[in-house]
Design a protein around this motif. Sequence first.
Motif, PDB file in Angstrom:
ATOM      1  N   GLN A 316      40.124  21.393  39.442  1.00  0.00           N
ATOM      2  CA  GLN A 316      41.189  22.028  38.664  1.00  0.00           C
ATOM      3  C   GLN A 316      42.469  21.191  38.693  1.00  0.00           C
ATOM      4  OE1 GLN A 316      41.084  24.431  36.626  1.00  0.00           O
ATOM      5  NE2 GLN A 316      39.123  25.409  37.082  1.00  0.00           N
ATOM      6  N   GLN A 317      42.773  20.601  39.837  1.00  0.00           N
ATOM      7  CA  GLN A 317      43.947  19.731  39.934  1.00  0.00           C
ATOM      8  C   GLN A 317      43.804  18.508  39.029  1.00  0.00           C
ATOM      9  OE1 GLN A 317      44.111  18.875  44.121  1.00  0.00           O
ATOM     10  NE2 GLN A 317      45.142  20.800  44.650  1.00  0.00           N
ATOM     11  N   SER A 320      44.168  19.587  35.377  1.00  0.00           N
ATOM     12  CA  SER A 320      45.554  19.836  34.982  1.00  0.00           C
ATOM     13  C   SER A 320      46.312  18.526  34.803  1.00  0.00           C
ATOM     14  CB  SER A 320      46.250  20.694  36.041  1.00  0.00           C
ATOM     15  OG  SER A 320      45.612  21.940  36.170  1.00  0.00           O
ATOM     16  N   LYS A 321      46.006  17.548  35.640  1.00  0.00           N
ATOM     17  CA  LYS A 321      46.703  16.276  35.591  1.00  0.00           C
ATOM     18  C   LYS A 321      46.307  15.453  34.364  1.00  0.00           C
ATOM     19  CE  LYS A 321      46.681  14.152  39.460  1.00  0.00           C
ATOM     20  NZ  LYS A 321      46.201  13.303  40.605  1.00  0.00           N
ATOM     21  N   SER A 323      44.455  16.662  31.525  1.00  0.00           N
ATOM     22  CA  SER A 323      44.202  17.360  30.265  1.00  0.00           C
ATOM     23  C   SER A 323      45.262  17.100  29.219  1.00  0.00           C
ATOM     24  CB  SER A 323      44.073  18.867  30.505  1.00  0.00           C
ATOM     25  OG  SER A 323      45.269  19.375  31.046  1.00  0.00           O
ATOM     26  N   SER A 324      46.496  16.773  29.646  1.00  0.00           N
ATOM     27  CA  SER A 324      47.550  16.514  28.661  1.00  0.00           C
ATOM     28  C   SER A 324      47.191  15.351  27.755  1.00  0.00           C
ATOM     29  CB  SER A 324      48.872  16.235  29.378  1.00  0.00           C
ATOM     30  OG  SER A 324      48.749  15.112  30.235  1.00  0.00           O
ATOM     31  N   LYS A 362      47.815  23.055  24.690  1.00  0.00           N
ATOM     32  CA  LYS A 362      48.723  22.855  25.828  1.00  0.00           C
ATOM     33  C   LYS A 362      48.752  24.075  26.730  1.00  0.00           C
ATOM     34  CE  LYS A 362      51.973  19.542  23.778  1.00  0.00           C
ATOM     35  NZ  LYS A 362      53.366  19.342  23.286  1.00  0.00           N
ATOM     36  N   ASN A 364      46.415  26.440  26.908  1.00  0.00           N
ATOM     37  CA  ASN A 364      45.071  26.758  27.417  1.00  0.00           C
ATOM     38  C   ASN A 364      44.224  25.488  27.397  1.00  0.00           C
ATOM     39  OD1 ASN A 364      45.137  29.949  27.405  1.00  0.00           O
ATOM     40  ND2 ASN A 364      46.031  29.249  25.467  1.00  0.00           N
ATOM     41  N   PRO A 365      44.410  24.579  28.342  1.00  0.00           N
ATOM     42  CA  PRO A 365      43.681  23.301  28.320  1.00  0.00           C
ATOM     43  C   PRO A 365      42.173  23.459  28.366  1.00  0.00           C
ATOM     44  CG  PRO A 365      45.491  23.231  29.902  1.00  0.00           C
ATOM     45  CD  PRO A 365      45.338  24.654  29.474  1.00  0.00           C
ATOM     46  N   THR A 366      41.684  24.580  28.923  1.00  0.00           N
ATOM     47  CA  THR A 366      40.238  24.768  29.035  1.00  0.00           C
ATOM     48  C   THR A 366      39.653  25.515  27.844  1.00  0.00           C
ATOM     49  OG1 THR A 366      40.547  26.839  30.258  1.00  0.00           O
ATOM     50  CG2 THR A 366      40.388  24.816  31.547  1.00  0.00           C
TER      51      THR A 366
END
Length: 660
Positions: A316-317, A320-321, A323-324, A362, A364-366
């Motif tokens: 998950q970390q 998040s890092k 996915s942008s 942005k 909801n990256p998943t």
Amino acid sequence: MARPKKADVSTGSFFEEDYLVRTLGRIAHDPEVALTELVANAWDAGASLVDITVPSVGETALVVQDDGHGMSAAQFKGRWMRLGYDRIKHQGVHVEFPPERADWRRKAYGRNGVGRHGLLCFANHYDVETWREGKGANFEIGTQSSETPFKIMKETTFLRQGHGTRLSVVVQRHLPDEGRIRDILSARFLHDPQFVVRVNGQSVSLADQSGLIEQTALNIPGCPAAEAFVVDSSKAAKSTIYQGVAFWVNGRLVGSPSWVVGSEAVIDGRSRFAKRYSIVVKTNDGWASEIEPDWARFKPSTKAEALFAAVQKYAQQVFSKLSSDLVEESSEDALVRNREEFKGLSQLRRIEVASFARDLVKANPTVNPDTLSAAVQALINLEKSRGGAGLLEKLTKLDESDIEGLDRLLSQWTVRDALSVLDEIDHRLAVVTAIEKLCGDPATDELHTLHPLVTQARWLFGPEFDSSEYASNVSLRTATAKIFSKRVATTAFVNSKQRPDIVSLADATCSVVGTETFDSANSNLMRIQDVLIIELKKGKSTIGRDEMNQADGYIQDFLGSGALDGTPIFRAFVVGYEIAPKTAREKEIKEESVLRGKVMATTYGQLTRTAHQRLLRLKERIPARYEDVSGADLSARVMQRATQAPLLLVNKNCAEPSTT
């Protein structure tokens, strides 16, 4: 060399000698794809090591050798020589291993039996040497036959201990790059440490992967050490055999890589992130006691749960890092999936939909790609119904004398449809009013205000142009830049990219847009169908013969530019304040009696008067049909009811008034 036997065409079908090569697609033309398929064959043969020898020059041998189970002569003929061999049907979904690896588990990669012909990428014939159970056979395979797509040209047998397969070909075309092949193969097969691929004796370790993003030690209290590697497969290979989290324990893969860790799906496997990145969790033999005897999974235990929790948190970390970086890709993919409907929106509404897609990813990256696409489609439909432009387009294309057609169309509309159209008519009337006021005001900044306003309102020039399909594309921009290069005022716009369809000239502003269609009769590719040119003259200009001839020249230049796809029909409008006497208002351009374009002169006054007349007639005709419809009368009564304005009271203790 004996000439190939001529095919008997009287009793059956026959083949071109390069038939198989032409049907293999990229396998026969891309060495990266060809060698990947051959390594996948070795994977399916239960190999632990694949050695590839890539020559540095052509006309020398390229070799692919593995230590898989090998084949007997009969198996080779039954599997390799069967066109369209169905591996799953004949061998199942699991890999067959040599006896010393009987406890290994691996899912087969091959499906349709075409990858084994990868060496045809490099020449029209190749050699196969395969052995098992003390016996071996050598086959020379060629495609130089009109009776069959490929055939055994020569066969010999030999005795050899062990097992394996060796493929060789003398490279006559598509010489591969050694370093590139090494990077790609190591990335595509990185999940299983028991499958090593060497190119010219060298392999790429996990820590040396070209796509390695980061390497981190996982902190799991009370448990043996574990290390995580994040790999971006797109840096070397476009895809891998597996995606997800792979657990390596003492150099052996546990189960199959997956984005389901334990019982929890950490990431949607269909997302772009999941298809692009992989995580390898590498541990020592301290975890061996936590694994089932068949190495298919971890045993249920406190340690295994702790490992899964640490990996889930780390995944998950990482997501998040990283996915942008995928926001643009994911939002663009959703818009492309709805491209035809998206094209039907106005430029402003396209920007709104694109911004919505970007913001949704942005936040909801998943988000699942299908869900994102459905959300974009719903917003597009909402924008269409809200604007009323699509409905009005149908209405404006009807001839005013076609009362029956007009009644039939209006009878199909709901009250919402009618109100949407009325809102759109009001908006267009406001545009017309603005043009009327601006065109007669000496203080108007014509270049930045009036001209963009008119060029965006294509419906002013006729109902046939009332379509959002008209747009500027690369082909048109290239031709426009070529034709107007000597007359363009490059400093006219601060940012010309905001309006790529507008060209600023010394004495005018010119807009060039067009529509596209598929050329199904010939190439089945997109070509330009219609081109609309709107030239707006500056100042109190008069349109004369010179201006008409100039527009004629534009069309001639476009036709002869060689920069356009297809042979479109051109319509050019020259707009000014007045038309000089004895100036023809229309001029046709023909090539060998075929109409290729038309130039028309008009004034701002003529445009606005025509638009007013048509729009006001529609506005008067539509509401009368819906006065008695349920809901319309209630809405009208509410809007007509008088209301009292707020009463302002002066508060003596303060300067500001208050309301009640």
